[in-house]
Design an enzyme around this catalytic site. Structure first.
Site, short mmCIF file in Angstrom:
data_model
loop_
_atom_site.label_atom_id
_atom_site.label_comp_id
_atom_site.label_asym_id
_atom_site.label_seq_id
_atom_site.Cartn_x
_atom_site.Cartn_y
_atom_site.Cartn_z
N TRP A 1 23.47 88.78 80.91
CA TRP A 1 23.69 88.91 79.30
C TRP A 1 25.09 89.60 79.08
CZ3 TRP A 1 18.92 91.68 76.84
CH2 TRP A 1 17.75 90.78 77.25
N TYR B 1 20.49 74.70 83.46
CA TYR B 1 21.83 75.81 83.82
C TYR B 1 21.50 76.68 84.91
CZ TYR B 1 24.65 79.94 82.99
OH TYR B 1 25.59 80.89 83.35
#
Ligand SMILES: NC(=O)c1ccc[n+]([C@@H]2O[C@H](COP(=O)([O-])OP(=O)(O)OC[C@H]3O[C@@H](n4cnc5c(N)ncnc54)[C@H](OP(=O)(O)O)[C@@H]3O)[C@@H](O)[C@H]2O)c1
Length: 306
Positions: free
Chosen positions: A165, A143
């Protein structure tokens, strides 16, 4: 000015459409990050979701940008399933890297400014200090490598926003997972050896409005301020929602059962140096964003559905 947002069905994409539309996203607050005119000044915005615009389809991307003729393209679409990407690197590259090539080509062909949303996972996490925009990248995961591929497709004048996040009112994220688990009565175990900056889509979207409308070139780290671990974050989510944070116990990444397929950086704290040194406003502390999100979700749950 007209804006096109890709990935408009995702948690950031939905808040981006609201923010450009002059609507404060759920869990957001009115602030100068909405640009000099402040929120409430709507910019014509079109959000295209995965079904409407699959970004790996070059013809579809060129046709969409040709049809809409936007001044700014905010490319928030991505295959974000970090562990699933490990098993299908071709799909990760096709969506996250080649898809960005298509958006860059279309933006260039029709004279639009490109804003690409990237990730802290471009770093390997071995730095003893927060990462600045000019630090060397070295992704650990498929990723991360595919998102770095996307960065490399952006022309020099594009805005690259690296964030981390990410949590928002729409879609799946760690804050919502923690709230769901907190509703049960078991002990919760979260890793205490991954450090990062929780970031709330309502705040991030507002900052992207500023960077996009200013056509700011180059890489910008954009996160809520302050850092924690997943253990610290989940404890804070429980506390914000009125649960006992002592129910959360710290574990090491090596103790995760089953182990996660994709390695995560141990330190992905992003110093928002380009904003800081450029005199641009930075996002509020992550605890502030978390409190607003938890309050907004709580209010939402108590609202009658029709
Ligand atoms: N989530 C994080 O913690 C995090 C951290 C750092 C950076 N970012 C970046 O922030 C951006 C927004 O992420 P997010 O948190 O909002 O994730 P998200 O909720 O998963 O949104 C991404 C959106 O992209 C769509 N998408 C997936 N494959 C696509 C394709 N082939 N063509 C067009 N659209 C496609 C998804 O649609 P479907 O769900 O229908 O497939 C989804 O609606 C992404 O660029 C991501 O890489 C996220």
């Amino acid at each position: 000015m007209k804006v096109l947002v890709t990935g408009a069905g995702g948690q950031l994409g939905r808040d981006l459409v609201d923010a450009f539309d002059g609507v404060v996203p759920v869990g957001g607050r009115r602030c100068s990050l909405y640009g000099p005119d402040g929120p409430g000044v709507a910019v014509p915005v079109v959000g295209l979701d995965h079904a409407t615009l699959p970004v790996e389809d070059r013809g579809a991307v060129l046709a969409a940008v040709d049809g809409l003729r936007p001044d700014v393209v905010v490319h928030a679409a991505a295959w974000t399933a970090v562990d699933a990407c490990e098993a299908d690197p071709d799909r990760a590259l096709a969506v996250n890297a080649l898809g960005t090539r298509h958006l860059a080509e279309a933006a260039d062909r029709y004279g639009a400014h490109l804003v690409y949303v990237s990730t802290d996972y471009v770093f390997d996490g071995r730095s003893p200090r927060p990462y600045v925009e000019w630090d060397p990248t070295n992704p650990l995961s498929v990723y991360g490598a595919s998102k770095l591929g996307g960065e490399r497709e952006c022309p020099p004048g594009a805005t690259i926003v690296r964030t981390s996040w990410v949590c928002g009112a729409h879609g799946a994220n760690m804050a919502k997972t923690a709230l769901r688990l907190a509703a049960g009565d078991g002990a919760l175990r979260f890793v205490d050896d991954q450090h990062g900056c929780p970031t709330f889509t309502a705040d991030l979207a507002a900052a992207i409005v500023t960077l996009a409308t200013d056509r700011r070139p180059g890489i910008h780290h954009v996160t809520n301020q302050g850092a924690t671990t997943w253990y610290g974050f989940v404890g804070a989510v429980l506390a914000a929602a009125g649960h006992d944070p002592a129910r959360v116990h710290p574990i090491a990444t090596a103790d995760l059962q089953p182990p996660r397929p994709a390695p995560r950086p141990a330190n992905s704290v992003l110093d928002n140096a380009a904003l800081r040194l450029g005199g641009l406003p930075r996002l509020p502390d992550w605890q502030d964003g978390l409190d607003r999100l938890v309050r907004a979700l709580d209010t939402d749950e108590r609202m009658p559905t029709v």
